[in-house]
Design a protein around this motif. Sequence first.
Motif, PDB file in Angstrom:
ATOM      1  N   ARG A 138     -11.652  13.783  17.231  1.00  0.00           N
ATOM      2  CA  ARG A 138     -10.649  14.706  17.968  1.00  0.00           C
ATOM      3  C   ARG A 138      -9.243  14.807  17.028  1.00  0.00           C
ATOM      4  N   GLU A 139      -9.098  13.278  16.365  1.00  0.00           N
ATOM      5  CA  GLU A 139      -7.884  13.607  15.499  1.00  0.00           C
ATOM      6  C   GLU A 139      -7.735  14.150  14.163  1.00  0.00           C
ATOM      7  N   LYS A 140      -8.738  14.751  13.927  1.00  0.00           N
ATOM      8  CA  LYS A 140      -9.452  16.054  12.777  1.00  0.00           C
ATOM      9  C   LYS A 140      -8.840  17.485  13.279  1.00  0.00           C
ATOM     10  N   ASP A 141     -10.048  17.551  14.708  1.00  0.00           N
ATOM     11  CA  ASP A 141      -9.524  18.791  15.230  1.00  0.00           C
ATOM     12  C   ASP A 141      -7.837  19.262  15.635  1.00  0.00           C
ATOM     13  N   GLU A 167      -8.893  22.451   6.080  1.00  0.00           N
ATOM     14  CA  GLU A 167      -9.444  21.586   6.091  1.00  0.00           C
ATOM     15  C   GLU A 167      -9.131  20.178   5.264  1.00  0.00           C
ATOM     16  N   LYS A 168      -9.188  20.582   4.280  1.00  0.00           N
ATOM     17  CA  LYS A 168      -8.430  19.535   3.127  1.00  0.00           C
ATOM     18  C   LYS A 168      -7.137  18.818   3.654  1.00  0.00           C
ATOM     19  N   ILE A 169      -6.127  19.317   4.520  1.00  0.00           N
ATOM     20  CA  ILE A 169      -5.252  19.036   4.771  1.00  0.00           C
ATOM     21  C   ILE A 169      -5.460  18.119   5.841  1.00  0.00           C
ATOM     22  N   VAL A 198      -6.391  12.658   8.480  1.00  0.00           N
ATOM     23  CA  VAL A 198      -6.762  11.989   9.550  1.00  0.00           C
ATOM     24  C   VAL A 198      -6.982  10.376   8.419  1.00  0.00           C
ATOM     25  N   ASN A 199      -6.520  10.393   7.318  1.00  0.00           N
ATOM     26  CA  ASN A 199      -6.662   9.251   6.078  1.00  0.00           C
ATOM     27  C   ASN A 199      -5.460   8.914   6.299  1.00  0.00           C
ATOM     28  N   LYS A 200      -3.928   9.702   7.290  1.00  0.00           N
ATOM     29  CA  LYS A 200      -3.174   8.845   6.894  1.00  0.00           C
ATOM     30  C   LYS A 200      -2.779   7.995   8.498  1.00  0.00           C
ATOM     31  N   PHE A 201      -3.585   8.801   9.742  1.00  0.00           N
ATOM     32  CA  PHE A 201      -3.768   8.378  10.956  1.00  0.00           C
ATOM     33  C   PHE A 201      -4.445   6.709  11.141  1.00  0.00           C
TER      34      PHE A 201
END
Length: 274
Positions: free
Chosen positions: A203-206, A223-225, A230-233
């Motif tokens: 969900r966070e990625k979407d 996609e890359k950004i 998501v990694n920051k989340f």
Amino acid sequence: MSATITAADINKLRQTTGAGMLDCRKALTESNGDFEAAIDWLRKQGQKVAAKRSDREAKEGVVLANTTADNKAGIVLCISCETDFVSKNAEFVAFAQGIADAAIANNVKTAEELNEVSVNGAKVADLINDKLAAIGEKIAISRFERIDAEFVASYIHGANRMGVLVGFNKPAAEAGKDVAMQIAAMNPLAVDESSIAPETIAREKDIAIEQIKAEGKPAEMAEKIAIGKVNKFLKENTLLAQPFVKDNAKSVSDFLKSIDADLKVIEFKRVALG
């Protein structure tokens, strides 16, 4: 023939139930002086009050966290009420502490089980009902959490407004409080990435991808950004990845390794008012 109701009878009922003087007088009158029947009458009145107040939110209360003497188990619970006037009252805090102590002493595992525990000859559910009748506010065990582990640390923050439990794989007296304080301050969602539901990450990625597209960036970049977002989340919301509050130069994971390379957090519970 009506029984004679004395001031001593009324006082005894007040001391036993915590109900007001007029309510105690009426209870004894309605029960013709039968002490046990008077207690039942008051409890019935409390149940009626509870029903009337079932739609009232109890956002105030007392949060308590405690562990067994051997630190193998811990509980955190909230005894909720409606106003801070009640929650800050020393008698109410002591009442809540008595329930928390009973939970530890009786190895309680759920709120339902706690309601059935006997304290000084009365069930916790009845004690709560009596307290409700005495002060006229909705009162309940609104949260109850338990952890069993090789070592459980507990922490209470901000005048009983928040409680934290942390379960470790081995004794961690030194690190326990620091990690519990970290959880209180930073409110992580989970121990690590593997503890977060895949659908939450998806969900966070979407959301991130849609935000990036809305900014007008090319789809091939989205996609890359999004992965970076998501990694920051995950860094912000998983305990082990969070910067350690006492030393932002290291993560909580780094802190634990500095104490003991094999020390691990198994789970945690955080209960807060509001």
